[in-house]
Each structure stands twice: as C-alpha cells, then as structure tokens.
Design a protein around this motif. Structure first.
Motif, PDB file in Angstrom:
ATOM      1  N   SER A   1       6.007  11.183   0.623  1.00 51.37           N
ATOM      2  CA  SER A   1       4.573  11.409   0.918  1.00 51.37           C
ATOM      3  C   SER A   1       3.795  10.420   0.087  1.00 51.37           C
ATOM      4  CB  SER A   1       4.124  12.878   0.989  1.00 51.37           C
ATOM      5  OG  SER A   1       3.994  13.174  -0.560  1.00 51.37           O
ATOM      6  N   GLU A   2       2.764  10.074   0.606  1.00 50.77           N
ATOM      7  CA  GLU A   2       1.895   9.076  -0.221  1.00 50.77           C
ATOM      8  C   GLU A   2       1.334   9.934  -1.654  1.00 50.77           C
ATOM      9  OE1 GLU A   2      -1.488   6.730   1.641  1.00 50.77           O
ATOM     10  OE2 GLU A   2      -0.264   7.542   3.684  1.00 50.77           O
ATOM     11  N   ALA A   3       1.079  11.087  -1.256  1.00 49.46           N
ATOM     12  CA  ALA A   3       0.585  11.720  -2.546  1.00 49.46           C
ATOM     13  C   ALA A   3       1.591  11.813  -3.613  1.00 49.46           C
ATOM     14  CB  ALA A   3       0.175  13.230  -2.193  1.00 49.46           C
ATOM     15  N   ASN A   4       2.820  11.911  -3.384  1.00 50.41           N
ATOM     16  CA  ASN A   4       3.908  12.028  -4.083  1.00 50.41           C
ATOM     17  C   ASN A   4       4.101  10.700  -4.839  1.00 50.41           C
ATOM     18  OD1 ASN A   4       6.353  12.842  -5.687  1.00 50.41           O
ATOM     19  ND2 ASN A   4       7.429  13.544  -3.643  1.00 50.41           N
ATOM     20  N   ILE A   5       4.191   9.748  -3.912  1.00 49.42           N
ATOM     21  CA  ILE A   5       4.085   8.490  -4.381  1.00 49.42           C
ATOM     22  C   ILE A   5       3.201   8.089  -5.554  1.00 49.42           C
ATOM     23  CG2 ILE A   5       3.782   5.946  -3.688  1.00 49.42           C
ATOM     24  CD1 ILE A   5       5.308   6.515  -1.123  1.00 49.42           C
ATOM     25  N   LYS A   6       1.741   8.409  -5.344  1.00 49.51           N
ATOM     26  CA  LYS A   6       0.968   8.275  -6.272  1.00 49.51           C
ATOM     27  C   LYS A   6       1.184   8.866  -7.629  1.00 49.51           C
ATOM     28  CE  LYS A   6      -2.831   7.798  -2.739  1.00 49.51           C
ATOM     29  NZ  LYS A   6      -4.041   8.466  -2.330  1.00 49.51           N
ATOM     30  N   VAL A   7       1.732  10.000  -7.586  1.00 50.19           N
ATOM     31  CA  VAL A   7       2.178  10.853  -8.756  1.00 50.19           C
ATOM     32  C   VAL A   7       3.280  10.238  -9.366  1.00 50.19           C
ATOM     33  CG1 VAL A   7       3.125  13.116  -9.443  1.00 50.19           C
ATOM     34  CG2 VAL A   7       1.185  13.119  -7.747  1.00 50.19           C
TER      35      VAL A   7
ATOM     36  N   LYS B   1       1.003  -1.312  -0.072  1.00 52.04           N
ATOM     37  CA  LYS B   1       0.060   0.074   0.031  1.00 52.04           C
ATOM     38  C   LYS B   1       0.814   1.292  -0.015  1.00 52.04           C
ATOM     39  CE  LYS B   1      -3.556  -2.544   2.104  1.00 52.04           C
ATOM     40  NZ  LYS B   1      -4.466  -2.851   3.482  1.00 52.04           N
ATOM     41  N   TYR B   2       0.150   2.266  -0.377  1.00 53.75           N
ATOM     42  CA  TYR B   2       1.220   3.512  -0.505  1.00 53.75           C
ATOM     43  C   TYR B   2       1.723   3.902   0.896  1.00 53.75           C
ATOM     44  CZ  TYR B   2      -0.777   4.199  -5.198  1.00 53.75           C
ATOM     45  OH  TYR B   2      -0.990   3.905  -6.499  1.00 53.75           O
ATOM     46  N   ALA B   3       0.966   3.655   1.978  1.00 51.37           N
ATOM     47  CA  ALA B   3       1.428   4.195   3.287  1.00 51.37           C
ATOM     48  C   ALA B   3       2.721   3.123   3.733  1.00 51.37           C
ATOM     49  CB  ALA B   3       0.405   3.869   4.186  1.00 51.37           C
ATOM     50  N   GLU B   4       2.657   1.983   3.095  1.00 45.71           N
ATOM     51  CA  GLU B   4       3.874   1.071   3.378  1.00 45.71           C
ATOM     52  C   GLU B   4       5.170   1.700   2.430  1.00 45.71           C
ATOM     53  OE1 GLU B   4       2.061  -3.082   4.383  1.00 45.71           O
ATOM     54  OE2 GLU B   4       1.865  -2.707   2.416  1.00 45.71           O
ATOM     55  N   ILE B   5       4.793   1.864   1.230  1.00 44.54           N
ATOM     56  CA  ILE B   5       5.853   2.308   0.643  1.00 44.54           C
ATOM     57  C   ILE B   5       6.374   3.785   1.128  1.00 44.54           C
ATOM     58  CG2 ILE B   5       6.195   3.356  -1.822  1.00 44.54           C
ATOM     59  CD1 ILE B   5       4.243   1.284  -2.974  1.00 44.54           C
ATOM     60  N   SER B   6       5.603   4.443   1.664  1.00 45.23           N
ATOM     61  CA  SER B   6       5.936   5.719   2.110  1.00 45.23           C
ATOM     62  C   SER B   6       6.786   5.533   3.238  1.00 45.23           C
ATOM     63  CB  SER B   6       4.501   6.658   2.774  1.00 45.23           C
ATOM     64  OG  SER B   6       5.095   7.832   3.415  1.00 45.23           O
TER      65      SER B   6
END
Length: 160
Positions: A136-142, A125-130
């Motif tokens: 940040s999760e938003a940066n990861i998504k982008v 999940k993005y939180a784990e990747i963060s």
C-alpha cells in the motif's frame, strides 16, 4: 514502424533512471549493465505497445530476482561492491561519496534497497511503487522513511 519509434522514445526517456535503479539494486556496475540490456530486450519483446513505467521496473526487478536465484549472487554482489569501493583510482578521481553510498546501500535489507532505489533513481511516485511492489502507499511511505533513516545512520557511522 511508428510503434518502434514510440518504444524507442520511451526507452530513451527512462534509460538513465532505470540504470540508476538497477545499479542501486544490484550494487555492481557489471550486473546492472547486463540487467539493463536484458530488461529493455525483454520489455520490447513482450510489451512492444505498452509504455508503462511501473511495468518496466517490474520487469527489471524480476530479472534481478532471477539473476540472484540462478547464480546466488548475493555474496558476489557484496564482494563486487567492496572491491569497487576500495579502488584507489576511484577514490582519487573523486568518487568516494558514491562509494560510501554504495557500501551503505549494500548494508540495507533487499526490500529497503529496492524502495530507496525506486524512489530516488526511478523518481517514481508512491502509487507507481505500489503497483510494482504490491504494497500500500501508506506502507511504502513508512518503509521509505525508515530505510532513509537507517541509511543516514549507516553513513554517519561509516564516516567516524
């Protein structure tokens, strides 16, 4: 003794995803196998009672960075990927799609390849990747969106 069983269970549950991550990160099966073994040994020695998936991937990433620094394997990884991708036996055995993906992944920047690997192979999940990357999760998504778009473009160009 119960702690060893718990750690073994943790390793078994995550071994396939971790190996896939290391394979995509390194681009070379031999390096991924070495990193995989070293990762579990180091994790078991340093964190025997902590069963954290983000921590496991952080150890794997650190080992990859160490390997890259020590032997300057960037050029060797590219050579390994190209040799691996051009093998007639592999193309014959139906692994051409995998070879195309491996070549395309090797053309991404290292940070893009890492994020794609964590997201797809790791199933994180993005939180784990963060927590692994410090982004940040938003940066990861982008960044993942852009990396996937770039990967699609590379694959479509290589198929022409």
């Amino acid at each position: 003794m119960n702690s060893n069983r718990s750690l073994r269970s943790f390793f078994e549950e995550n071994s396939g995803r971790l190996f896939g991550y290391l394979m995509k990160l390194s681009g070379c099966r031999e390096d991924a196998e070495d990193l995989y073994q070293e990762c579990f040994l180091k994790y078991a020695q340093n964190y025997p009672d902590n069963h954290s998936l983000p921590l496991l991937y952080t150890v794997a990433k650190s080992l990859f960075i160490d390997l890259k620094r020590k032997s300057r394997v960037h050029d060797e990884l590219t050579e390994c990927t190209e040799k691996h991708a051009e093998s007639p036996e592999e193309i014959y055995s139906g692994k051409e799609e995998n070879n195309i993906l491996t070549r395309a992944l090797s053309m991404l920047d290292e940070d893009e390849r890492e994020l794609i690997s964590l997201c797809s192979s790791g199933g994180m999940k993005y939180a784990e990747i963060s927590s692994i990357t410090g982004l940040s999760e938003a940066n990861i998504k982008v960044k993942i969106h852009r990396a996937r778009k770039k990967l699609k473009e590379i694959i479509s160009e290589n198929r022409k």
